[in-house]
Structures are given as structure tokens and as C-alpha cells.
Write an enzyme that holds these catalytic residues in place. Structure first.
Site, mmCIF file in Angstrom:
data_model
loop_
_atom_site.group_PDB
_atom_site.id
_atom_site.type_symbol
_atom_site.label_atom_id
_atom_site.label_comp_id
_atom_site.label_asym_id
_atom_site.label_seq_id
_atom_site.Cartn_x
_atom_site.Cartn_y
_atom_site.Cartn_z
ATOM 1 N N ARG A 13 0.844 -1.222 -0.024
ATOM 2 C CA ARG A 13 -0.108 0.086 0.173
ATOM 3 C C ARG A 13 0.934 1.167 -0.066
ATOM 4 O O ARG A 13 1.579 1.302 0.912
ATOM 5 C CB ARG A 13 -0.956 0.002 1.387
ATOM 6 N N ASP A 49 -3.225 -3.486 13.116
ATOM 7 C CA ASP A 49 -2.689 -3.669 11.638
ATOM 8 C C ASP A 49 -2.281 -5.581 11.680
ATOM 9 O O ASP A 49 -1.810 -6.084 12.686
ATOM 10 C CB ASP A 49 -1.237 -3.298 11.640
ATOM 11 N N THR A 103 -0.779 7.598 -1.150
ATOM 12 C CA THR A 103 -1.860 7.477 -1.890
ATOM 13 C C THR A 103 -2.958 6.473 -1.425
ATOM 14 O O THR A 103 -4.071 6.407 -1.814
ATOM 15 C CB THR A 103 -1.755 7.143 -3.331
ATOM 16 N N ASP A 147 0.961 -7.064 11.239
ATOM 17 C CA ASP A 147 1.759 -6.886 12.576
ATOM 18 C C ASP A 147 1.340 -7.832 13.622
ATOM 19 O O ASP A 147 2.205 -8.144 14.409
ATOM 20 C CB ASP A 147 1.898 -5.412 12.968
HETATM 21 N N1 URA Z 1 -5.034 -3.215 7.209
HETATM 22 C C1 URA Z 1 -5.191 -3.728 8.649
HETATM 23 O O1 URA Z 1 -4.056 -4.337 9.022
HETATM 24 N N2 URA Z 1 -5.752 -3.230 9.572
HETATM 25 C C2 URA Z 1 -6.807 -2.015 9.350
HETATM 26 O O2 URA Z 1 -7.430 -1.572 10.129
HETATM 27 C C3 URA Z 1 -6.769 -1.741 7.763
HETATM 28 C C4 URA Z 1 -6.017 -2.265 6.929
#
Ligand code: URA
Length: 209
Positions: A104, A200, A108, A203
Site C-alpha cells: 500500500r 494492523d 496515496t 503486524d
Molecule cells: N490493514 C490492517 O491491517 N488493518 C486495518 O485496520 C486496515 C488495513
């Protein structure tokens, strides 16, 4: 929302709640994700085609039903999608696995492809794309755009969590692709994270916070 399946089974909802807690360890987050993926696979494969084969029980011959797992491809959007694969493969061990690498762009929030590897004979296969979080929808849309070039028989999308913005974006781009999720949360924040969400996912799966 048509074509969206929220899997509200109590076991799924219970495990999702445990995963959301910020004090869940990497170990328990990963274990719960495995269990959830396994449970969600029951729903996702509900309409899988079956074939009749002849088998022998200890007492007689019978015609019995089997699925052809080899026709199924689980496609993981790297890296968080890999966290879902193990649970799904534990119930469909014959499935093939494809990988799509997208990152990502932090400015953007659009998806940039860096890896794409699928099994052969895609036009004979049903694809289940997996990514724990359907947030902006950019990665899912880019992954499915790319996958459609290989003309699979069908495509489904499976995530753990999504939000109204993610569902709307994916449905706008790919109205033919059903979405399976354990929850649709309130909203997306300005950084592309789902609220209340679980943080995340990559993570938390890999312990890289
Ligand atoms: N990706 C993630 O890991 N968590 C989110 O809340 C959005 C995208």
C-alpha cells in the site's frame, strides 16, 4: 448489502472478540486466526460442487459424494493473507495456493503489485482470495483485477473484518465477487485503518509491531 455474507456464528464472533483485544499475544492472535479461518471455510465452501464416486464400506459398495479440492485455489494477498491460509488448508488440504504481493503506497493508499504466482489451468479453478482486512478495498480490487486476467471459473473474497467503505468499493469494482466476512465495523480512519478494528493484522500475526 447484497452479495455480502456476514458469518455471525457464535464461535466466529467469540474468537473475533478475543483477537480484537489489544493485549492478545502474537501467539494467541495467530491461533485464533487459524481457528477462525477454519470455521469460515465451512461457510465459504458451502456451495462447492460435489461429485459422486463409488466406495466400499466394510459392509457394501455405495455411491458417495466428494469435493474436488484440487479445483480450488486459495489466493493470499501478501503478507497478512498468509495468516488465513493455514486454517483454510487444514480443512481443504488438496487446495492449490496462489500468492499476490501488493504494497500500500502510504501516501496515496493505492496498491502496487510486486509478486504474482498462480497455479496453471486457472480457467478450470474456483478462486478464494484471502486478506484479513478489507479496508479501503484498493488491494482487494487490484488483486481481483489482476486475477481476472487469468479467467478463473469463479472468485470469492474472504476477510476477517471490513467496513462500509471497503464493501462499497469492492462491490462497485467487482459486483460479481461475493464477500465473506466475520464483521462489518463502523468506519475507516484517515490512515486507512478500520475502526474499531483490530489494528494492523500483518503486524499482529507476525509480531512485527
Ligand atoms: N490493514 C490492517 O491491517 N488493518 C486495518 O485496520 C486496515 C488495513
Amino acid at each position: 448489502m447484497s452479495n455480502v455474507h456476514v458469518i455471525d456464528h457464535p464461535l466466529v464472533q467469540h474468537k473475533l472478540t478475543l483477537m480484537r483485544r489489544k493485549d492478545a499475544s502474537t501467539n494467541s492472535f495467530r491461533r485464533l486466526l487459524n481457528e477462525l479461518a477454519l470455521l469460515m471455510t465451512y461457510e465459504v465452501t458451502r456451495d462447492m460442487p460435489m461429485q459422486d464416486i463409488e466406495i466400499e464400506t466394510p459392509l457394501e459398495t455405495m455411491t458417495a459424494k466428494v469435493i474436488d479440492g484440487k479445483k480450488l485455489v486459495f489466493v493470499s494477498i501478501l503478507r497478512a493473507g498468509n495468516g488465513i491460509l493455514e486454517g483454510m488448508l487444514s480443512v481443504v488440504p488438496g487446495a492449490r495456493v496462489g500468492h499476490i504481493g501488493l504494497y500500500r503506497d502510504p501516501k496515496t493508499l493505492t496498491a502496487v503489485e510486486y509478486y504474482f504466482k498462480m497455479p496453471s489451468d486457472m480457467p478450470e479453478r474456483d478462486v478464494v482470495v484471502v486478506d484479513p482486512m478489507l479496508a479501503t478495498g484498493n488491494s482487494a480490487i487490484a488483486a481481483i483485477d489482476r486475477l481476472k486476467e487469468s479467467r478463473p471459473k469463479s472468485i470469492k473474497f474472504v476477510c476477517l473484518l471490513t467496513c462500509p467503505e471497503g464493501v462499497a468499493a469492492l462491490q462497485r469494482a467487482h459486483p460479481d465477487v461475493p464477500i465473506y466476512t466475520a464483521a462489518i465495523d463502523r468506519q475507516l480512519n484517515d490512515h486507512g485503518y478500520i475502526l474499531p478494528g483490530l489494528g494492523d493484522a500483518g503486524d499482529r500475526i507476525f509480531g512485527t509491531q
